[in-house]
Scaffold this motif. Sequence first.
Motif, PDB file in Angstrom:
ATOM      1  N   LEU A 151       0.839  -1.115   0.049  1.00  0.00           N
ATOM      2  CA  LEU A 151      -0.100   0.018   0.030  1.00  0.00           C
ATOM      3  C   LEU A 151       0.777   1.415  -0.006  1.00  0.00           C
ATOM      4  O   LEU A 151       2.093   1.347   0.496  1.00  0.00           O
ATOM      5  CB  LEU A 151      -0.895  -0.083   1.311  1.00  0.00           C
ATOM      6  N   GLY A 152       0.423   2.310  -0.543  1.00  0.00           N
ATOM      7  CA  GLY A 152       0.893   3.616  -0.875  1.00  0.00           C
ATOM      8  C   GLY A 152       1.888   3.726  -2.021  1.00  0.00           C
ATOM      9  O   GLY A 152       1.545   2.712  -2.829  1.00  0.00           O
ATOM     10  N   GLU A 153       2.798   4.609  -2.168  1.00  0.00           N
ATOM     11  CA  GLU A 153       3.456   4.833  -3.393  1.00  0.00           C
ATOM     12  C   GLU A 153       4.658   4.131  -2.852  1.00  0.00           C
ATOM     13  O   GLU A 153       5.570   4.327  -2.192  1.00  0.00           O
ATOM     14  CB  GLU A 153       3.643   6.317  -3.658  1.00  0.00           C
ATOM     15  N   HIS A 154       5.085   3.404  -4.211  1.00  0.00           N
ATOM     16  CA  HIS A 154       6.500   2.608  -4.211  1.00  0.00           C
ATOM     17  C   HIS A 154       7.093   2.629  -5.444  1.00  0.00           C
ATOM     18  O   HIS A 154       6.418   2.733  -6.556  1.00  0.00           O
ATOM     19  CB  HIS A 154       6.152   1.234  -3.783  1.00  0.00           C
ATOM     20  N   ASP A 155       8.076   2.313  -5.597  1.00  0.00           N
ATOM     21  CA  ASP A 155       8.933   2.054  -6.940  1.00  0.00           C
ATOM     22  C   ASP A 155       8.743   0.518  -7.300  1.00  0.00           C
ATOM     23  O   ASP A 155       9.304  -0.191  -6.512  1.00  0.00           O
ATOM     24  CB  ASP A 155      10.329   2.351  -6.943  1.00  0.00           C
ATOM     25  N   PHE A 156       7.809   0.294  -8.197  1.00  0.00           N
ATOM     26  CA  PHE A 156       7.558  -1.454  -8.499  1.00  0.00           C
ATOM     27  C   PHE A 156       8.457  -1.931  -9.684  1.00  0.00           C
ATOM     28  O   PHE A 156       8.126  -2.814 -10.263  1.00  0.00           O
ATOM     29  CB  PHE A 156       6.259  -1.443  -8.900  1.00  0.00           C
ATOM     30  N   ILE A 157       9.468  -1.265  -9.790  1.00  0.00           N
ATOM     31  CA  ILE A 157      10.631  -1.996 -10.799  1.00  0.00           C
ATOM     32  C   ILE A 157      11.016  -3.222 -10.458  1.00  0.00           C
ATOM     33  O   ILE A 157      11.114  -3.873 -11.562  1.00  0.00           O
ATOM     34  CB  ILE A 157      11.915  -0.905 -10.867  1.00  0.00           C
ATOM     35  N   ASP A 158      10.910  -3.743  -9.212  1.00  0.00           N
ATOM     36  CA  ASP A 158      11.303  -5.144  -9.064  1.00  0.00           C
ATOM     37  C   ASP A 158      10.083  -6.195  -8.890  1.00  0.00           C
ATOM     38  O   ASP A 158      10.343  -7.303  -8.436  1.00  0.00           O
ATOM     39  CB  ASP A 158      12.025  -5.202  -7.670  1.00  0.00           C
ATOM     40  N   LEU A 170       6.820   4.348 -10.521  1.00  0.00           N
ATOM     41  CA  LEU A 170       6.154   4.732  -9.280  1.00  0.00           C
ATOM     42  C   LEU A 170       4.636   4.393  -9.480  1.00  0.00           C
ATOM     43  O   LEU A 170       4.093   4.717 -10.364  1.00  0.00           O
ATOM     44  CB  LEU A 170       6.283   6.050  -9.001  1.00  0.00           C
ATOM     45  N   CYS A 171       4.212   3.766  -8.804  1.00  0.00           N
ATOM     46  CA  CYS A 171       2.605   3.329  -8.584  1.00  0.00           C
ATOM     47  C   CYS A 171       2.165   3.681  -7.162  1.00  0.00           C
ATOM     48  O   CYS A 171       2.982   3.452  -6.040  1.00  0.00           O
ATOM     49  CB  CYS A 171       2.345   2.173  -9.107  1.00  0.00           C
ATOM     50  N   THR A 172       0.920   3.897  -7.010  1.00  0.00           N
ATOM     51  CA  THR A 172       0.504   4.039  -5.742  1.00  0.00           C
ATOM     52  C   THR A 172      -0.816   3.035  -5.519  1.00  0.00           C
ATOM     53  O   THR A 172      -1.974   3.332  -6.423  1.00  0.00           O
ATOM     54  CB  THR A 172      -0.042   5.739  -5.472  1.00  0.00           C
ATOM     55  N   LEU A 173      -0.744   2.309  -4.831  1.00  0.00           N
ATOM     56  CA  LEU A 173      -2.002   1.275  -4.500  1.00  0.00           C
ATOM     57  C   LEU A 173      -2.602   1.850  -3.230  1.00  0.00           C
ATOM     58  O   LEU A 173      -2.316   2.223  -2.223  1.00  0.00           O
ATOM     59  CB  LEU A 173      -1.158  -0.070  -4.014  1.00  0.00           C
ATOM     60  N   THR A 174      -3.856   1.702  -3.330  1.00  0.00           N
ATOM     61  CA  THR A 174      -4.777   2.219  -2.350  1.00  0.00           C
ATOM     62  C   THR A 174      -5.579   1.034  -1.695  1.00  0.00           C
ATOM     63  O   THR A 174      -6.160   1.219  -0.389  1.00  0.00           O
ATOM     64  CB  THR A 174      -6.029   3.094  -3.156  1.00  0.00           C
ATOM     65  N   GLU A 175      -5.408  -0.246  -2.327  1.00  0.00           N
ATOM     66  CA  GLU A 175      -6.055  -1.462  -1.681  1.00  0.00           C
ATOM     67  C   GLU A 175      -5.379  -2.430  -2.048  1.00  0.00           C
ATOM     68  O   GLU A 175      -5.126  -2.567  -3.343  1.00  0.00           O
ATOM     69  CB  GLU A 175      -7.700  -1.490  -1.927  1.00  0.00           C
ATOM     70  N   PHE A 176      -5.013  -3.519  -1.024  1.00  0.00           N
ATOM     71  CA  PHE A 176      -4.548  -4.994  -1.266  1.00  0.00           C
ATOM     72  C   PHE A 176      -5.241  -5.636  -0.268  1.00  0.00           C
ATOM     73  O   PHE A 176      -4.640  -5.934   0.841  1.00  0.00           O
ATOM     74  CB  PHE A 176      -3.198  -4.891  -1.467  1.00  0.00           C
ATOM     75  N   ARG A 177      -6.274  -6.023  -0.521  1.00  0.00           N
ATOM     76  CA  ARG A 177      -7.276  -6.698   0.325  1.00  0.00           C
ATOM     77  C   ARG A 177      -7.374  -8.380  -0.044  1.00  0.00           C
ATOM     78  O   ARG A 177      -7.881  -8.641  -1.177  1.00  0.00           O
ATOM     79  CB  ARG A 177      -8.346  -6.212   0.657  1.00  0.00           C
ATOM     80  N   PHE A 188      -7.936 -11.751  -4.096  1.00  0.00           N
ATOM     81  CA  PHE A 188      -7.389 -10.683  -3.788  1.00  0.00           C
ATOM     82  C   PHE A 188      -8.208  -9.414  -4.653  1.00  0.00           C
ATOM     83  O   PHE A 188      -8.378  -9.628  -5.675  1.00  0.00           O
ATOM     84  CB  PHE A 188      -5.816 -10.532  -3.923  1.00  0.00           C
ATOM     85  N   HIS A 189      -8.268  -8.251  -3.957  1.00  0.00           N
ATOM     86  CA  HIS A 189      -8.824  -7.104  -4.407  1.00  0.00           C
ATOM     87  C   HIS A 189      -7.698  -6.069  -4.512  1.00  0.00           C
ATOM     88  O   HIS A 189      -7.111  -5.521  -3.417  1.00  0.00           O
ATOM     89  CB  HIS A 189     -10.087  -6.538  -3.538  1.00  0.00           C
ATOM     90  N   ILE A 190      -6.901  -5.482  -5.504  1.00  0.00           N
ATOM     91  CA  ILE A 190      -6.256  -4.515  -5.910  1.00  0.00           C
ATOM     92  C   ILE A 190      -6.643  -3.528  -6.543  1.00  0.00           C
ATOM     93  O   ILE A 190      -6.919  -3.671  -7.716  1.00  0.00           O
ATOM     94  CB  ILE A 190      -4.861  -5.583  -6.410  1.00  0.00           C
ATOM     95  N   LYS A 191      -6.101  -2.100  -5.903  1.00  0.00           N
ATOM     96  CA  LYS A 191      -6.573  -1.075  -6.619  1.00  0.00           C
ATOM     97  C   LYS A 191      -5.414  -0.058  -6.675  1.00  0.00           C
ATOM     98  O   LYS A 191      -4.566  -0.069  -5.690  1.00  0.00           O
ATOM     99  CB  LYS A 191      -7.909  -0.306  -5.974  1.00  0.00           C
ATOM    100  N   GLY A 192      -5.249   0.648  -7.626  1.00  0.00           N
ATOM    101  CA  GLY A 192      -4.023   1.649  -7.588  1.00  0.00           C
ATOM    102  C   GLY A 192      -4.414   2.613  -8.850  1.00  0.00           C
ATOM    103  O   GLY A 192      -5.354   2.354  -9.682  1.00  0.00           O
ATOM    104  N   ASN A 193      -3.453   3.457  -9.024  1.00  0.00           N
ATOM    105  CA  ASN A 193      -3.707   4.781  -9.972  1.00  0.00           C
ATOM    106  C   ASN A 193      -3.044   4.117 -11.359  1.00  0.00           C
ATOM    107  O   ASN A 193      -3.562   4.479 -12.318  1.00  0.00           O
ATOM    108  CB  ASN A 193      -2.862   5.750  -9.624  1.00  0.00           C
ATOM    109  N   ARG A 194      -2.191   2.986 -11.391  1.00  0.00           N
ATOM    110  CA  ARG A 194      -1.480   2.540 -12.407  1.00  0.00           C
ATOM    111  C   ARG A 194      -0.965   1.183 -12.183  1.00  0.00           C
ATOM    112  O   ARG A 194      -0.618   1.071 -10.865  1.00  0.00           O
ATOM    113  CB  ARG A 194      -0.528   3.434 -13.401  1.00  0.00           C
ATOM    114  N   PHE A 195      -0.707   0.514 -13.099  1.00  0.00           N
ATOM    115  CA  PHE A 195      -0.004  -0.961 -12.901  1.00  0.00           C
ATOM    116  C   PHE A 195       0.945  -1.218 -14.072  1.00  0.00           C
ATOM    117  O   PHE A 195       0.882  -0.708 -15.359  1.00  0.00           O
ATOM    118  CB  PHE A 195      -0.959  -2.060 -12.952  1.00  0.00           C
TER     119      PHE A 195
END
Length: 250
Positions: A151-158, A170-177, A188-195
């Motif tokens: 959750l939150g903003e991270h660099d998802f390069i890996d 960089l992506c920001t995830l708001t839900e990972f339930r 899993f329910h996964i929401k974010g601004n981009r993937f």
Amino acid sequence: MRYRFRCEYLGSAFYGWQEQNEAGKTKFVTVQSSLEEAFSIALRSQVRIVGSGRTDTGVHARGQCVHFDFDGELDPRKTERSINGLTKRLIRIRNLQPCAPDFNARFDALERYYQYTIYTRPVALMRDFGWECGSLSLDLDAMEEEARAFLGEHDFIDFCIPRNDGKSTLCTLTEFRLERLNDWSCMFHIKGNRFLHRQVRAMVGTLFDIGRGRYPLGTVDRIFAKDFRGERTWAPPQGLVLQDVRYADY
């Protein structure tokens, strides 16, 4: 005039979303190419469609959003029926409507919502729509706890297929339930601004490794910190569904 619509499709029938051509090879059948062919027949004109994102081979969708431009006369309901009759029950479109001329299905998206299903017992009827782990025991509590690290903003390069185009990872995830559907399946329910390319499958695969005891809690943070060197599992595509894409007005 610009139009937009929602579509759902059976990902296992296509070589991903994006139209692809390779020199010396037959054109791959993709969702984009199939829709563009159907629209060219229904509207008797070449139409270029733009989707909210590019799903991988085998990944399904229920709420993909698409826009296209067309200068001729178009009856939305009649066009919907025509397209749905031409796509061999593998694609269905809905909510076809005119929209603002500057609407962009990709760049105007505020949030993307994915679901990923895992079966913890052998299944036959639903194996094309989830990850069948057989009789493998998974620690769902540990997977649920570790999922919060995304959750939150991270660099998802890996957590993606490496890219060399200079664009941000960089992506920001708001839900990972994690939702327990019953005693033998979870979602899993996964929401974010981009993937990024294969990001969801990389994340779920890492949680799977933790759930089966291969790696301990805290592994996600170690990967973000580039302090992890072990091999990791990629979740298979058939468990993944692009459920919805949210916009300010659609």
